[in-house]
Design an enzyme around this catalytic site. Structure first.
Site, PDB file in Angstrom:
ATOM      1  N   ARG A  45     -33.930 -32.910 -59.742  1.00 36.64           N
ATOM      2  CA  ARG A  45     -32.849 -33.702 -59.146  1.00 36.64           C
ATOM      3  C   ARG A  45     -32.961 -33.806 -57.621  1.00 36.64           C
ATOM      4  O   ARG A  45     -31.946 -33.925 -56.930  1.00 36.64           O
ATOM      5  CB  ARG A  45     -31.469 -33.140 -59.531  1.00 36.64           C
ATOM      6  CG  ARG A  45     -31.138 -33.290 -61.008  1.00 36.64           C
ATOM      7  CD  ARG A  45     -30.873 -34.735 -61.350  1.00 36.64           C
ATOM      8  NE  ARG A  45     -30.632 -34.903 -62.774  1.00 36.64           N
ATOM      9  CZ  ARG A  45     -29.430 -35.054 -63.303  1.00 36.64           C
ATOM     10  NH1 ARG A  45     -28.373 -35.068 -62.549  1.00 36.64           N
ATOM     11  NH2 ARG A  45     -29.301 -35.207 -64.594  1.00 36.64           N
ATOM     12  N   ARG A  49     -27.799 -37.216 -55.632  1.00 29.73           N
ATOM     13  CA  ARG A  49     -26.582 -37.355 -54.836  1.00 29.73           C
ATOM     14  C   ARG A  49     -26.425 -36.394 -53.674  1.00 29.73           C
ATOM     15  O   ARG A  49     -25.611 -36.628 -52.802  1.00 29.73           O
ATOM     16  CB  ARG A  49     -25.358 -37.238 -55.761  1.00 29.73           C
ATOM     17  CG  ARG A  49     -25.132 -38.478 -56.581  1.00 29.73           C
ATOM     18  CD  ARG A  49     -24.046 -38.281 -57.603  1.00 29.73           C
ATOM     19  NE  ARG A  49     -24.480 -37.331 -58.624  1.00 29.73           N
ATOM     20  CZ  ARG A  49     -23.744 -36.968 -59.672  1.00 29.73           C
ATOM     21  NH1 ARG A  49     -22.538 -37.440 -59.820  1.00 29.73           N
ATOM     22  NH2 ARG A  49     -24.219 -36.118 -60.561  1.00 29.73           N
ATOM     23  N   ARG A  58     -26.028 -45.786 -52.941  1.00 27.39           N
ATOM     24  CA  ARG A  58     -25.076 -45.876 -54.060  1.00 27.39           C
ATOM     25  C   ARG A  58     -23.784 -46.608 -53.688  1.00 27.39           C
ATOM     26  O   ARG A  58     -23.046 -47.050 -54.561  1.00 27.39           O
ATOM     27  CB  ARG A  58     -24.760 -44.478 -54.611  1.00 27.39           C
ATOM     28  CG  ARG A  58     -25.787 -43.980 -55.585  1.00 27.39           C
ATOM     29  CD  ARG A  58     -25.636 -44.622 -56.982  1.00 27.39           C
ATOM     30  NE  ARG A  58     -24.613 -43.927 -57.768  1.00 27.39           N
ATOM     31  CZ  ARG A  58     -23.488 -44.472 -58.149  1.00 27.39           C
ATOM     32  NH1 ARG A  58     -23.203 -45.725 -57.842  1.00 27.39           N
ATOM     33  NH2 ARG A  58     -22.624 -43.777 -58.853  1.00 27.39           N
ATOM     34  N   ASP A  94     -33.732 -42.016 -65.425  1.00 25.69           N
ATOM     35  CA  ASP A  94     -32.870 -41.101 -66.163  1.00 25.69           C
ATOM     36  C   ASP A  94     -33.386 -40.959 -67.583  1.00 25.69           C
ATOM     37  O   ASP A  94     -34.002 -41.891 -68.116  1.00 25.69           O
ATOM     38  CB  ASP A  94     -31.420 -41.594 -66.192  1.00 25.69           C
ATOM     39  CG  ASP A  94     -30.484 -40.455 -66.547  1.00 25.69           C
ATOM     40  OD1 ASP A  94     -30.111 -39.683 -65.656  1.00 25.69           O
ATOM     41  OD2 ASP A  94     -30.174 -40.300 -67.744  1.00 25.69           O
ATOM     42  N   TYR A 169     -26.965 -36.675 -76.801  1.00 23.09           N
ATOM     43  CA  TYR A 169     -26.178 -37.711 -76.094  1.00 23.09           C
ATOM     44  C   TYR A 169     -25.868 -38.870 -77.038  1.00 23.09           C
ATOM     45  O   TYR A 169     -24.768 -39.416 -77.026  1.00 23.09           O
ATOM     46  CB  TYR A 169     -26.952 -38.239 -74.872  1.00 23.09           C
ATOM     47  CG  TYR A 169     -26.859 -37.316 -73.674  1.00 23.09           C
ATOM     48  CD1 TYR A 169     -25.732 -37.325 -72.858  1.00 23.09           C
ATOM     49  CD2 TYR A 169     -27.882 -36.441 -73.365  1.00 23.09           C
ATOM     50  CE1 TYR A 169     -25.642 -36.486 -71.757  1.00 23.09           C
ATOM     51  CE2 TYR A 169     -27.792 -35.589 -72.266  1.00 23.09           C
ATOM     52  CZ  TYR A 169     -26.672 -35.615 -71.476  1.00 23.09           C
ATOM     53  OH  TYR A 169     -26.573 -34.778 -70.398  1.00 23.09           O
TER      54      TYR A 169
HETATM   55  O1  1CP Z   1     -34.567 -36.329 -58.788  1.00 20.36           O
HETATM   56  C1  1CP Z   1     -34.840 -36.302 -59.987  1.00 20.36           C
HETATM   57  O2  1CP Z   1     -34.883 -35.266 -60.671  1.00 20.36           O
HETATM   58  C2  1CP Z   1     -35.231 -37.615 -60.639  1.00 20.36           C
HETATM   59  C3  1CP Z   1     -34.240 -38.339 -61.274  1.00 20.36           C
HETATM   60  C4  1CP Z   1     -33.472 -37.830 -62.489  1.00 20.36           C
HETATM   61  C5  1CP Z   1     -33.876 -37.048 -63.592  1.00 20.36           C
HETATM   62  C6  1CP Z   1     -35.199 -36.329 -63.794  1.00 20.36           C
HETATM   63  C7  1CP Z   1     -32.154 -38.239 -62.745  1.00 20.36           C
HETATM   64  C8  1CP Z   1     -31.365 -39.057 -61.829  1.00 20.36           C
HETATM   65  N1  1CP Z   1     -31.794 -37.789 -63.977  1.00 20.36           N
HETATM   66  C9  1CP Z   1     -32.812 -37.031 -64.518  1.00 20.36           C
HETATM   67  C10 1CP Z   1     -32.864 -36.386 -65.819  1.00 20.36           C
HETATM   68  C11 1CP Z   1     -31.620 -36.195 -66.581  1.00 20.36           C
HETATM   69  N2  1CP Z   1     -30.554 -37.048 -66.742  1.00 20.36           N
HETATM   70  C12 1CP Z   1     -31.364 -35.063 -67.376  1.00 20.36           C
HETATM   71  C13 1CP Z   1     -32.335 -33.926 -67.557  1.00 20.36           C
HETATM   72  C14 1CP Z   1     -32.332 -33.011 -66.405  1.00 20.36           C
HETATM   73  C15 1CP Z   1     -31.113 -32.159 -66.236  1.00 20.36           C
HETATM   74  O3  1CP Z   1     -30.787 -31.419 -67.183  1.00 20.36           O
HETATM   75  O4  1CP Z   1     -30.525 -32.227 -65.155  1.00 20.36           O
HETATM   76  C16 1CP Z   1     -30.116 -35.223 -67.978  1.00 20.36           C
HETATM   77  C17 1CP Z   1     -29.425 -34.266 -68.920  1.00 20.36           C
HETATM   78  C18 1CP Z   1     -29.610 -36.482 -67.580  1.00 20.36           C
HETATM   79  C19 1CP Z   1     -28.335 -37.123 -68.006  1.00 20.36           C
HETATM   80  C20 1CP Z   1     -27.477 -37.474 -66.853  1.00 20.36           C
HETATM   81  N3  1CP Z   1     -27.768 -38.435 -65.954  1.00 20.36           N
HETATM   82  C21 1CP Z   1     -26.248 -36.916 -66.465  1.00 20.36           C
HETATM   83  C22 1CP Z   1     -25.512 -35.859 -67.219  1.00 20.36           C
HETATM   84  C23 1CP Z   1     -25.914 -34.506 -66.783  1.00 20.36           C
HETATM   85  C24 1CP Z   1     -25.051 -33.550 -67.531  1.00 20.36           C
HETATM   86  O5  1CP Z   1     -24.859 -32.444 -67.000  1.00 20.36           O
HETATM   87  O6  1CP Z   1     -24.594 -33.916 -68.606  1.00 20.36           O
HETATM   88  C25 1CP Z   1     -25.810 -37.547 -65.304  1.00 20.36           C
HETATM   89  C26 1CP Z   1     -24.564 -37.289 -64.520  1.00 20.36           C
HETATM   90  C27 1CP Z   1     -26.791 -38.498 -64.987  1.00 20.36           C
HETATM   91  C28 1CP Z   1     -26.759 -39.427 -63.839  1.00 20.36           C
HETATM   92  C29 1CP Z   1     -27.842 -39.250 -62.852  1.00 20.36           C
HETATM   93  N4  1CP Z   1     -29.183 -39.149 -63.156  1.00 20.36           N
HETATM   94  C30 1CP Z   1     -29.909 -39.100 -61.991  1.00 20.36           C
HETATM   95  C31 1CP Z   1     -28.972 -39.174 -60.900  1.00 20.36           C
HETATM   96  C32 1CP Z   1     -29.354 -39.192 -59.454  1.00 20.36           C
HETATM   97  C33 1CP Z   1     -27.690 -39.256 -61.446  1.00 20.36           C
HETATM   98  C34 1CP Z   1     -26.395 -39.392 -60.670  1.00 20.36           C
HETATM   99  C35 1CP Z   1     -26.007 -40.807 -60.708  1.00 20.36           C
HETATM  100  C36 1CP Z   1     -25.051 -41.206 -59.620  1.00 20.36           C
HETATM  101  O7  1CP Z   1     -25.520 -41.610 -58.549  1.00 20.36           O
HETATM  102  O8  1CP Z   1     -23.832 -41.169 -59.845  1.00 20.36           O
END
Ligand code: 1CP
Length: 359
Positions: A45, A49, A58, A94, A169
């Site tokens: 991540r 953010r 954003r 994502d 999901y």
């Molecule tokens: O920087 C990075 O790692 C690259 C981008 C990335 C990756 C690898 C994002 C951007 N998401 C992910 C993977 C991802 N997405 C996972 C696996 C990794 C982890 O466990 O953290 C999961 C479960 C998600 C699903 C997801 N996407 C969620 C839910 C997380 C949860 O706790 O349930 C959320 C909130 C997102 C949105 C998201 N994905 C990525 C970003 C930067 C964001 C935030 C979006 C925003 O700007 O509001």
């Protein structure tokens, strides 16, 4: 400034950098367990953010707009490289772009997270989900990678979610606290649940091959919710599909398997011989190194909450992990899970500098 101008400025800065420095292949060397220098560092991540530059973008675009726009994919992927000079880039995207291509309807709500508009509720619905014959629904990812590649002087990591995590999901419809729908289905209709996992795995293979064709140098598979599975359930409902995906990749790109629960599941993960295993923060790295063959890289595992600590405490803990893995040719520094959105850039910079100053 219009998007194209912003991007041109970004491209100019980063390309200038990439011409003046040679390619940094520390990550690849560590994945091959032949790194004789300091460990590489990147952070799950990192492109998100907690970065002010990300939050500024954003303001102008929704998260999905950003995921769908190749120029923005490239721009956001580069943000943490510019901010911290980390040793690898992870594609900005994502894990839920795969359910989106499976046409279950994905949206992201601020303060809530991902929502699946038409969750899968029973086996009868699986056959109607598309097969991965036509990947045009994901071509923005391919295009984003192609635009990124010439601007990078570090390896680019592509990724997807593990079938169990993606299925959870698609069944729950959102991030769950207890995974009751998923586990009820898994326990009452294992055959149907396997059908869904298999379909997601087939899409994941096609999707990772698309990323390989476009030019990623490494891949990570995220099984973020594997920690909700019992030991034998992990074997039956996750590990087999991770193995199936590894065997389905058309070129031997190094793959890191990350799961929450890897403190327990790492030996199972090692049995399917990925190039690397991502460890959560509940285990001791040196103990894990004794369990996992030295031919498999280990990645991790700082507690993500430590980024809230005073800077000297961050340095102390980072140095503790570095000392523990001193001389290990297959160690990659990372957190045990993703960076939280409210950590300071100063904390992240302190962490990265602490590792990179070990020469
Ligand atoms: O920087 C990075 O790692 C690259 C981008 C990335 C990756 C690898 C994002 C951007 N998401 C992910 C993977 C991802 N997405 C996972 C696996 C990794 C982890 O466990 O953290 C999961 C479960 C998600 C699903 C997801 N996407 C969620 C839910 C997380 C949860 O706790 O349930 C959320 C909130 C997102 C949105 C998201 N994905 C990525 C970003 C930067 C964001 C935030 C979006 C925003 O700007 O509001």
């Amino acid at each position: 400034m219009p998007l194209s101008d912003t991007l041109m400025t970004t491209h100019a800065n980063v390309s200038a950098k990439s011409h003046s420095h040679s390619f940094n292949d520390l990550l690849i060397r560590a994945l091959e367990c032949r790194n004789e220098s300091r460990p590489p560092v990147w952070l799950m991540r990192q492109a998100g953010r907690h970065l002010a530059s990300y939050r500024a973008l954003r303001q102008k675009y929704s998260f999905l707009e950003m995921c769908h726009h190749p120029d923005l994919i490239a721009e956001v992927t580069l943000l943490p490289i510019k901010a911290y000079s980390v040793d690898a880039a992870i594609l900005f995207s994502d894990i839920l772009v795969v359910p989106e291509a499976l046409q279950v309807g994905v949206r992201f709500e601020d303060q809530v997270g991902p929502i699946i508009e038409r969750p899968i509720t029973h086996t009868g619905e699986i056959a109607a989900l598309p097969e991965p014959h036509d990947l045009s629904a994901l071509s923005f990812v391919q295009e984003g990678i192609k635009r990124l590649k010439p601007q990078l002087n570090v390896p680019l990591i592509g990724f997807c979610g593990a079938p169990f995590t993606v299925a959870s999901y698609m069944i729950e419809g959102k991030t769950s606290r207890d995974f009751k729908k998923t586990k009820r289905w898994m326990l009452n209709d294992p055959k149907g649940f396997h059908q869904l996992l298999r379909k997601i795995a087939d899409w994941s293979i096609a999707y990772l091959n698309l990323q390989i064709d476009a030019g990623v140098e490494a891949l990570q598979i995220f099984d973020s919710w594997a920690n909700t599975l019992a030991y034998r359930q992990f074997q039956e409902f996750s590990l087999g599909y991770l193995d199936y995906i590894l065997k389905g990749l058309k070129t031997p790109v190094p793959v890191i398997l990350f799961c929450r629960g890897s403190s327990v599941f790492a030996p199972q993960l090692a049995s399917i011989q990925p190039r690397g295993i991502g460890l959560d923060w509940n285990c001791s790295l040196s103990y894990m190194r004794r369990l996992i063959p030295s031919s498999i890289a280990l990645q991790g595992n700082l507690d993500p909450d430590l980024l809230y600590a005073p800077l000297p405490k961050i340095k102390e803990e980072v140095n503790g992990l570095l000392d523990e893995m001193e001389g290990d040719k297959g160690f990659i520094f990372n957190l045990g899970h993703g960076i939280f959105p409210d950590v300071s850039e100063e904390a992240v910079r302190t962490l990265v500098e602490c590792i990179q100053s070990r020469g």
